[in-house]
Design a protein around this motif. Sequence first.
Motif, mmCIF file in Angstrom:
data_model
loop_
_atom_site.group_PDB
_atom_site.id
_atom_site.type_symbol
_atom_site.label_atom_id
_atom_site.label_comp_id
_atom_site.label_asym_id
_atom_site.label_seq_id
_atom_site.Cartn_x
_atom_site.Cartn_y
_atom_site.Cartn_z
ATOM 1 N N LYS A 129 0.631 -1.389 0.108
ATOM 2 C CA LYS A 129 0.821 0.013 -0.690
ATOM 3 C C LYS A 129 0.743 1.096 0.143
ATOM 4 C CE LYS A 129 -3.583 -2.269 1.926
ATOM 5 N NZ LYS A 129 -4.387 -2.848 3.836
ATOM 6 N N VAL A 130 1.851 1.160 0.774
ATOM 7 C CA VAL A 130 2.409 2.454 0.537
ATOM 8 C C VAL A 130 3.577 3.037 -0.716
ATOM 9 C CG1 VAL A 130 4.402 3.873 1.835
ATOM 10 C CG2 VAL A 130 2.962 2.150 3.412
ATOM 11 N N GLY A 131 3.669 1.835 -0.848
ATOM 12 C CA GLY A 131 4.652 1.671 -2.695
ATOM 13 C C GLY A 131 3.750 2.703 -3.937
ATOM 14 N N PHE A 132 3.061 1.799 -3.420
ATOM 15 C CA PHE A 132 1.089 2.211 -4.154
ATOM 16 C C PHE A 132 1.254 3.512 -3.907
ATOM 17 C CE2 PHE A 132 -3.001 2.111 -4.584
ATOM 18 C CZ PHE A 132 -3.004 1.584 -6.585
ATOM 19 N N LEU A 133 0.838 4.301 -2.716
ATOM 20 C CA LEU A 133 0.423 5.436 -3.127
ATOM 21 C C LEU A 133 1.877 6.002 -3.345
ATOM 22 C CD1 LEU A 133 -0.923 5.198 0.485
ATOM 23 C CD2 LEU A 133 -2.371 5.726 -1.516
ATOM 24 N N GLU A 134 2.892 5.872 -2.759
ATOM 25 C CA GLU A 134 3.922 6.428 -3.511
ATOM 26 C C GLU A 134 4.185 6.526 -4.646
ATOM 27 O OE1 GLU A 134 7.343 4.681 -1.546
ATOM 28 O OE2 GLU A 134 8.980 6.478 -2.124
ATOM 29 N N ALA A 135 4.233 5.666 -5.924
ATOM 30 C CA ALA A 135 4.242 5.250 -7.245
ATOM 31 C C ALA A 135 3.015 6.594 -7.372
ATOM 32 C CB ALA A 135 3.285 4.220 -7.684
ATOM 33 N N GLN A 136 1.577 6.586 -7.113
ATOM 34 C CA GLN A 136 0.572 7.513 -7.210
ATOM 35 C C GLN A 136 1.481 8.954 -7.608
ATOM 36 O OE1 GLN A 136 -2.207 7.087 -8.530
ATOM 37 N NE2 GLN A 136 -2.693 4.511 -7.196
ATOM 38 N N ILE A 137 2.459 9.667 -6.414
ATOM 39 C CA ILE A 137 2.774 10.952 -6.261
ATOM 40 C C ILE A 137 3.892 11.092 -7.567
ATOM 41 C CG2 ILE A 137 3.622 12.558 -4.557
ATOM 42 C CD1 ILE A 137 1.094 11.987 -3.565
ATOM 43 N N ALA A 138 4.730 10.376 -6.944
ATOM 44 C CA ALA A 138 5.921 10.052 -7.901
ATOM 45 C C ALA A 138 5.136 10.399 -9.161
ATOM 46 C CB ALA A 138 6.477 9.189 -7.958
ATOM 47 N N PHE A 139 4.558 9.515 -10.116
ATOM 48 C CA PHE A 139 3.963 9.322 -11.329
ATOM 49 C C PHE A 139 3.362 10.905 -11.887
ATOM 50 C CE2 PHE A 139 5.322 5.785 -13.282
ATOM 51 C CZ PHE A 139 6.007 4.818 -13.124
ATOM 52 N N ALA A 140 2.699 11.241 -10.463
ATOM 53 C CA ALA A 140 1.750 12.429 -10.738
ATOM 54 C C ALA A 140 2.182 13.884 -10.827
ATOM 55 C CB ALA A 140 0.756 12.744 -10.221
ATOM 56 N N LEU A 141 3.835 13.397 -10.008
ATOM 57 C CA LEU A 141 4.485 14.851 -10.326
ATOM 58 C C LEU A 141 5.659 15.081 -11.348
ATOM 59 C CD1 LEU A 141 6.327 14.266 -6.570
ATOM 60 C CD2 LEU A 141 4.804 16.386 -7.284
ATOM 61 N N ALA A 142 5.183 13.467 -11.997
ATOM 62 C CA ALA A 142 6.336 13.631 -13.268
ATOM 63 C C ALA A 142 5.140 14.160 -14.816
ATOM 64 C CB ALA A 142 7.355 12.049 -12.944
ATOM 65 N N ARG A 143 4.611 14.019 -14.423
ATOM 66 C CA ARG A 143 3.933 14.788 -15.631
ATOM 67 C C ARG A 143 3.458 15.686 -15.529
ATOM 68 N NH1 ARG A 143 -1.412 10.249 -16.426
ATOM 69 N NH2 ARG A 143 -2.997 12.387 -16.824
ATOM 70 N N PRO A 144 4.076 16.561 -16.792
ATOM 71 C CA PRO A 144 3.799 17.969 -17.194
ATOM 72 C C PRO A 144 2.235 18.762 -16.915
ATOM 73 C CG PRO A 144 3.779 17.009 -18.986
ATOM 74 C CD PRO A 144 4.014 15.656 -17.612
ATOM 75 N N ASP A 145 1.150 17.924 -16.688
ATOM 76 C CA ASP A 145 -0.173 18.148 -16.482
ATOM 77 C C ASP A 145 -0.553 18.028 -15.604
ATOM 78 O OD1 ASP A 145 -0.336 15.242 -16.918
ATOM 79 O OD2 ASP A 145 -2.565 15.316 -17.369
ATOM 80 N N LEU A 146 -0.251 17.417 -14.222
ATOM 81 C CA LEU A 146 -0.043 17.595 -13.113
ATOM 82 C C LEU A 146 0.599 17.893 -12.176
ATOM 83 C CD1 LEU A 146 -2.211 14.260 -13.061
ATOM 84 C CD2 LEU A 146 -3.539 15.805 -13.348
ATOM 85 N N GLY A 147 1.720 17.637 -12.426
ATOM 86 C CA GLY A 147 2.530 17.662 -11.515
ATOM 87 C C GLY A 147 2.770 19.510 -11.061
ATOM 88 N N PRO A 148 2.816 20.810 -11.108
ATOM 89 C CA PRO A 148 2.653 21.969 -10.777
ATOM 90 C C PRO A 148 1.550 21.863 -9.428
ATOM 91 C CG PRO A 148 2.639 21.999 -13.055
ATOM 92 C CD PRO A 148 3.008 20.662 -12.891
ATOM 93 N N ALA A 149 -0.048 21.453 -9.601
ATOM 94 C CA ALA A 149 -1.056 21.130 -9.055
ATOM 95 C C ALA A 149 -0.763 19.785 -7.589
ATOM 96 C CB ALA A 149 -1.600 20.737 -9.641
ATOM 97 N N VAL A 150 -0.471 19.304 -8.349
ATOM 98 C CA VAL A 150 0.118 17.713 -7.014
ATOM 99 C C VAL A 150 1.015 18.586 -6.131
ATOM 100 C CG1 VAL A 150 0.545 15.681 -7.066
ATOM 101 C CG2 VAL A 150 -0.808 16.430 -8.322
ATOM 102 N N ARG A 151 2.936 19.211 -6.244
ATOM 103 C CA ARG A 151 3.393 19.956 -5.529
ATOM 104 C C ARG A 151 2.866 20.389 -5.261
ATOM 105 N NH1 ARG A 151 6.641 20.317 -9.629
ATOM 106 N NH2 ARG A 151 7.765 18.336 -9.346
ATOM 107 N N GLU A 152 2.037 21.996 -5.458
ATOM 108 C CA GLU A 152 1.251 22.682 -5.109
ATOM 109 C C GLU A 152 0.495 21.603 -3.476
ATOM 110 O OE1 GLU A 152 1.411 26.294 -3.701
ATOM 111 O OE2 GLU A 152 2.357 25.579 -5.001
#
Length: 292
Positions: free
Chosen positions: A261-284
């Motif tokens: 579960k923790v690895g899965f949640l970490e992947a969500q964050i890391a992959f979202a941060l790496a996406r140009p369309d989502l990264g800035p909003a997620v970082r915020e």
Amino acid sequence: MPIKPLRKAVLPVAGLGTRFLPATKAMPKEMLPVVDKPLIQYAVDEARAAGIEQFCMVTGRGKTALIDHFDIAFELEATLAERGKQSALATLRSEAMEPGSITTVRQQVPLGLGHAIWCARAFIGDDPFAILLPDDLVLSETPCLKQLADAYNQTGGNVVAVTEVPHDQTNRYGILDIGEIVGNLVQVLGLVEKPDPKDAPSDLSIIGRYVLLPEVVAHLARMDRGAGNEVQLTDAMARMIGHTPFHGLKFEGRRFDCGDKVGFLEAQIAFALARPDLGPAVREFLKAYTNA
Ligand code: G1P
């Protein structure tokens, strides 16, 4: 002997996904999305980027959604076209598979990863093949399997992706006994499945990406039981050492264990941060949590 091209991949997807109940009660765990793409799609995309053309999914009961996912959804495409949803349509079409490129076999009894691979023996035939465990997700510049395929083309032998793990976690993975290290290629002298930390020959663990020679099937056919009383792929691979080249590749990139579960949640964050369309909003929004 010329090196046979790598064109086949086996995807073991028969697991029950009990760690993600109730989400996986009526849905295969490989359909769990990371951001907006199911785990199985990441594995298939990565494989295609490495030149894989033929896929074999080793499935079990309740896994038909995985097969449907790679079919053409005519009604959906027609509706999207009618409503002018061009971008959604383009996403679906870019992921369409070549007709006949996916085959499935069933693992009727859960006897372990080695048994699952053995179930694909007719598909494997006399060819080298990749294995991707969709639970393991890798965020990298070059797709992880492409890195392995390059190493296979260089060595002509078995190559497994490896990464360091904390010493107290060796009992979760296949662990390498290491020989000579040249660049990021590690000569494999031995392999042990889930050793106790005190018995682990190193902290270098196998992740769910392999390129193997078809000879492994004969070793699997012995059906010897190993760790957890299962037929272990690691044990069959270990029997090839000394007969065919065997290397670990310290791949470039970060691995996420999405079976946890923790690895899965970490992947969500890391992959979202790496996406140009989502990264800035997620970082915020993450700032609000990290400052809490
Ligand atoms: C399997 C393999 C193990 C490998 C791991 C990578 O274990 O048996 O050698 O290190 O995948 O994710 P499992 O996760 O199925 O227990």
